[in-house]
Design a protein around this motif. Structure first.
Motif, short mmCIF file in Angstrom:
data_model
loop_
_atom_site.label_atom_id
_atom_site.label_comp_id
_atom_site.label_asym_id
_atom_site.label_seq_id
_atom_site.Cartn_x
_atom_site.Cartn_y
_atom_site.Cartn_z
N VAL A 191 -18.85 -49.37 11.98
CA VAL A 191 -19.05 -48.60 13.20
C VAL A 191 -17.90 -47.61 13.38
O VAL A 191 -18.10 -46.43 13.67
N ARG A 222 -18.20 -44.63 11.08
CA ARG A 222 -19.27 -43.73 11.50
C ARG A 222 -18.86 -42.92 12.74
O ARG A 222 -19.18 -41.73 12.85
N SER A 281 -16.49 -48.95 20.64
CA SER A 281 -17.86 -49.25 20.21
C SER A 281 -17.92 -50.26 19.06
O SER A 281 -19.02 -50.57 18.59
N ASP A 282 -16.78 -50.78 18.62
CA ASP A 282 -16.81 -51.76 17.53
C ASP A 282 -17.64 -52.99 17.91
O ASP A 282 -18.26 -53.62 17.05
N ARG A 285 -23.38 -49.70 23.19
CA ARG A 285 -22.06 -49.37 22.64
C ARG A 285 -21.64 -48.01 23.16
O ARG A 285 -22.48 -47.12 23.31
N LEU A 314 -27.11 -46.43 14.71
CA LEU A 314 -26.57 -47.46 13.82
C LEU A 314 -27.73 -48.24 13.20
O LEU A 314 -28.83 -48.24 13.74
N CYS A 369 -28.64 -52.94 15.77
CA CYS A 369 -27.60 -52.43 16.66
C CYS A 369 -28.11 -51.27 17.52
O CYS A 369 -28.86 -50.42 17.05
N VAL A 396 -24.34 -45.77 19.37
CA VAL A 396 -23.10 -45.49 20.11
C VAL A 396 -23.36 -44.26 20.97
O VAL A 396 -23.82 -43.24 20.48
#
Length: 198
Positions: free
Chosen positions: A5, A8, A55-56, A74, A144, A148, A151
């Motif tokens: 994440v 990205r 956002s991890d 996220r 993602l 998920c 974000v």
């Protein structure tokens, strides 16, 4: 997945905003490390401060019995200010506090919400809190791999204490209408509060 994440997010920010010219890392007890990147936009006379690391992990409803490590909203946070009008680089600490709040306080950041630092956002700032704007305008959502959630990059709109108090009574939409009606430059780090009378 967390490392993926972060990579990205960093790539998306470089693509859309450009290369940062400074970064600061802050770690809070019980929370992941948060970076705040400073990205200048000299062509438009702006400087952007954006979080990386928030956002991890997905944000979790504090009422949920178990936290899902993959599913859930996220976010990263983005503050845009006019460059050269105030010494705003100290804002990195405030952004890191806001970015850590989902992990530390179980807060779910959403458009129309408020984040309150309880002190100036940077030394000498007339603002102590921010309104969370609608994401997607400056930095598009980052998809993602399933399952998920994407974000989302939420713009932060600084509020004076009086504006924040007025917003609590009348709502975010009413405050935004006031700003629009009076032509408020929300990027100006030295602006006065918008008129809030009847």
């Amino acid at each position: 997945m967390a490392g993926g994440v972060g990579e990205r997010v960093a790539e998306r920010l470089r693509e859309v905003l450009g290369e940062p010219d400074a970064r600061a890392a802050v770690t809070f007890l019980g929370a992941r490390r948060i970076e705040v990147l400073r990205v200048p936009d000299p062509r438009r006379g702006l400087v952007r401060y954006v979080t990386s690391g928030m956002s991890d992990e997905p944000m979790t409803d504090p009422g949920a019995a178990l936290a899902d490590p993959l599913r859930g909203p996220r976010a990263e946070l983005l503050l845009t200010l006019r460059a050269g009008r105030a010494a705003t680089d100290g804002v990195h600490r405030a952004l890191a506090v806001f970015a850590a709040s989902p992990q530390v306080e179980g807060l779910v950041v959403a458009a129309g919400g408020s984040l309150d630092l309880g002190e100036p956002l940077w030394p000498g700032a007339p603002f102590t809190c921010v309104l969370t704007g609608e994401p997607g305008a400056e930095v598009p959502d980052l998809a993602l791999p399933a399952p998920c959630d994407p974000v989302r990059f939420f713009p932060l709109l600084p509020m004076t204490p009086n504006e924040a108090a007025w917003k609590r009574v009348h709502g975010a939409a009413a405050l935004e209408e006031r700003w629009l009606h009076h032509g408020t430059d929300l990027c100006d780090p030295t602006r006065a509060a918008v008129p809030l009378g009847p």
